[in-house]
Write an enzyme that holds these catalytic residues in place. Structure first.
Site, mmCIF file in Angstrom:
data_model
loop_
_atom_site.group_PDB
_atom_site.id
_atom_site.type_symbol
_atom_site.label_atom_id
_atom_site.label_comp_id
_atom_site.label_asym_id
_atom_site.label_seq_id
_atom_site.Cartn_x
_atom_site.Cartn_y
_atom_site.Cartn_z
ATOM 1 C CG ASP A 18 78.018 -43.058 38.785
ATOM 2 O OD1 ASP A 18 77.571 -43.573 39.827
ATOM 3 O OD2 ASP A 18 77.506 -43.234 37.659
ATOM 4 C CE1 TYR A 73 70.380 -50.518 39.867
ATOM 5 C CE2 TYR A 73 69.026 -48.545 39.764
ATOM 6 C CZ TYR A 73 69.989 -49.365 39.218
ATOM 7 O OH TYR A 73 70.561 -49.028 38.019
ATOM 8 C CE LYS A 74 74.170 -50.503 39.951
ATOM 9 N NZ LYS A 74 74.898 -49.519 39.153
ATOM 10 C CG PHE A 104 77.761 -48.235 34.067
ATOM 11 C CD1 PHE A 104 77.802 -49.586 34.371
ATOM 12 C CD2 PHE A 104 76.566 -47.684 33.646
ATOM 13 C CE1 PHE A 104 76.655 -50.365 34.271
ATOM 14 C CE2 PHE A 104 75.417 -48.462 33.545
ATOM 15 C CZ PHE A 104 75.468 -49.807 33.866
ATOM 16 N NE ARG A 121 79.015 -57.224 37.743
ATOM 17 C CZ ARG A 121 78.276 -56.133 37.796
ATOM 18 N NH1 ARG A 121 78.849 -54.935 37.863
ATOM 19 N NH2 ARG A 121 76.954 -56.208 37.781
HETATM 20 C C1 LIG Z 1 74.410 -49.126 37.927
HETATM 21 C C2 LIG Z 1 75.043 -47.912 37.390
HETATM 22 C C3 LIG Z 1 74.281 -46.928 36.762
HETATM 23 C C4 LIG Z 1 72.812 -47.147 36.590
HETATM 24 O O1 LIG Z 1 72.163 -46.074 36.013
HETATM 25 P P1 LIG Z 1 70.589 -46.115 35.859
HETATM 26 O O2 LIG Z 1 70.237 -44.787 35.377
HETATM 27 O O3 LIG Z 1 70.008 -46.483 37.188
HETATM 28 O O4 LIG Z 1 70.259 -47.203 34.892
HETATM 29 C C5 LIG Z 1 74.924 -45.780 36.335
HETATM 30 N N1 LIG Z 1 76.252 -45.621 36.485
HETATM 31 C C6 LIG Z 1 77.009 -46.578 37.059
HETATM 32 C C7 LIG Z 1 78.467 -46.364 37.227
HETATM 33 C C8 LIG Z 1 76.435 -47.749 37.507
HETATM 34 O O5 LIG Z 1 77.174 -48.697 38.063
#
Ligand SMILES: *Cc1c(COP(=O)(O)O)cnc(C)c1O
Length: 422
Positions: A207, A232-233, A135, A381
């Site tokens: 992560d 939040y996911k 990501f 997705r």
């Molecule tokens: C959704 C996601 C994030 C989100 O990071 P934020 O700091 O909340 O914007 C980070 N890393 C991964 C792998 C994600 O899927």
């Protein structure tokens, strides 16, 4: 039922899908969410749905804790304990022990903290190994940190997981990976890759943004060193809900993170002029917690704990397999190609399909009440949140996708125009 020749998964007829919903041990959890009418929500991997209890918590915090309690609520309404108390609950969902997780800040900020802590534990090593299709924020944070450290630190990116075996060498300080890939849902073997890092004297930072609440995670069973994750996911914590940070107990007393704010101090209300970190996981806190968001997030975290990651994972696998079979059966010949691993053990809780016109197709699906999302390049997705997605929903989603493709309903100017958030 017919067997799909390509997948080996079974194409389930509508009445069979309905029977599965009746027999589903998690079916009752859907009632705990406040879902809009007429929507099939397949984007819980991006923003989870609203738990009914979240609304009650929000009203209580606003009307009682804030309005009535005012400053007293830091002690009396438990505001002060929120980051650790909820951290302990999250720990139970990801194979960590109480006292190893705090809830705080965003995933990006927490990654900065744990990655910096890990680098400091490996002086003399200057390479952070990761994947090019990690990501982006993870890579950006690592890049920014490497520049800040400024001692020849660099990011070494691989293009395929097998290349990690080559890339993790004696100069590697940290192997930084996302457990489940955001684009195609591919899942790494956390234990094996952590062993790879350790074999070369490096630390492993994970992560869990697309793992917590979606798959079974065993941080301590995998000997992970540090981790971060999102609430939040799949944990249904609410838009922008605070994230979490994990540091294995064995590192806590000796590790240092550079965002040394007063909430990570051993005695913040002594107001000492010098920083002295808290003995345990508390040192990963920085400033005052976002009380409203954090309080609300407890509703989703509690639902996940009650459902248990094992039962959630079992249903997730069944939903994903059924969806792949249905889409490949109904949508054959329309240019869709499975972008996710076919084998459940290698996949998180999402299914991605590749299509040249993926963006417009997703827009047309949204117009029919089927909400997924789109990621470059050409990836549709579909996320499966087993607490509120029904088997019947995926049958209907597959049929809607078929209709959009067969009628070329997507091929209209209004579906082709890009919005800010895809
Ligand atoms: C959704 C996601 C994030 C989100 O990071 P934020 O700091 O909340 O914007 C980070 N890393 C991964 C792998 C994600 O899927």
């Amino acid at each position: 039922m017919t067997a799909a020749p390509e997948t080996g998964y079974t194409v389930l007829a509508p009445d069979v899908l309905a029977q599965r919903d009746v027999a589903d041990p998690l079916a009752r959890f859907r009632e705990f969410f406040d879902l809009p009418e007429g929507v099939i929500y397949l984007d819980g991997n991006s923003l989870g749905a609203l738990p009914r209890r979240a609304e009650q918590i929000a009203l209580k915090v606003l009307r009682h804790d804030w309005r009535e309690g005012l400053i007293r609520s830091w002690n009396e309404a438990g505001w002060h304990d929120l980051p650790r108390r909820l951290g302990d609950k999250i720990a139970g969902l990801v194979g960590a022990a109480p006292g190893e997780v705090v809830m705080a800040d965003s995933t990006s900020v927490n990654l900065f903290k744990v990655l910096a802590a890990a680098l400091r534990l490996r002086p003399g090593r200057s390479v952070i190994v990761s994947e090019r299709d990690n990501f982006p924020t993870d890579l950006y944070i690592a890049e920014g940190l490497a520049r800040l450290v400024g001692q020849g630190h660099e990011l070494r990116l691989v293009d395929t997981p097998v290349q990690l075996n080559e890339a993790v060498r004696e100069d590697c300080a940290v192997l930084m990976l996302t457990h489940v890939n955001y684009r195609d849902g591919a899942m790494h073997d956390m234990a094996a890759l952590t062993r790879l890092a350790h074999r070369h004297g490096a630390l492993a930072v994970w992560d869990l943004a697309h793992s917590a609440g979606a798959v079974e995670v065993d941080l301590n069973g995998s000997a992970a060193d540090f981790a971060v994750g999102c609430t939040y996911k799949y944990l249904n914590g609410g838009p922008g809900a605070p994230a979490f940070a994990f540091a294995a107990r064995r590192w806590q007393a000796q590790c240092e993170q550079p965002l040394s704010g007063w909430w990570g101090h051993a005695a913040p209300f002594v107001f000492d002029s010098a920083y002295r970190p808290e003995a345990g996981i508390g040192r990963f806190l920085c400033g005052t917690p976002a009380v409203l968001s954090m309080a609300v997030a407890e509703a989703g975290i509690d639902l996940m704990a009650e459902a248990t990651p094992a039962r959630v994972r079992a249903k997730s696998v069944a939903l994903c397999e059924a969806f792949i079979a249905l889409v490949e059966h109904h949508c054959a010949g329309f240019g869709l190609e499975l972008a996710s691993p076919r084998e459940a053990a290698l996949r998180g809780s999402q299914v991605s399909f590749r299509h040249r016109d993926g963006y417009a197709i997703m827009q047309a699906l949204a117009e029919r009440g089927v909400l997924g999302d789109y990621r470059e390049p050409g990836i549709l997705r579909f996320g499966f949140a087993p607490l509120y997605v029904r088997y019947a929903d995926i049958g209907n989603a597959a049929l809607a996708l078929k209709e959009v493709l067969a009628t070329r309903a997507w091929d209209q100017p209004r579906h082709l125009a890009r919005r800010a958030v895809t």
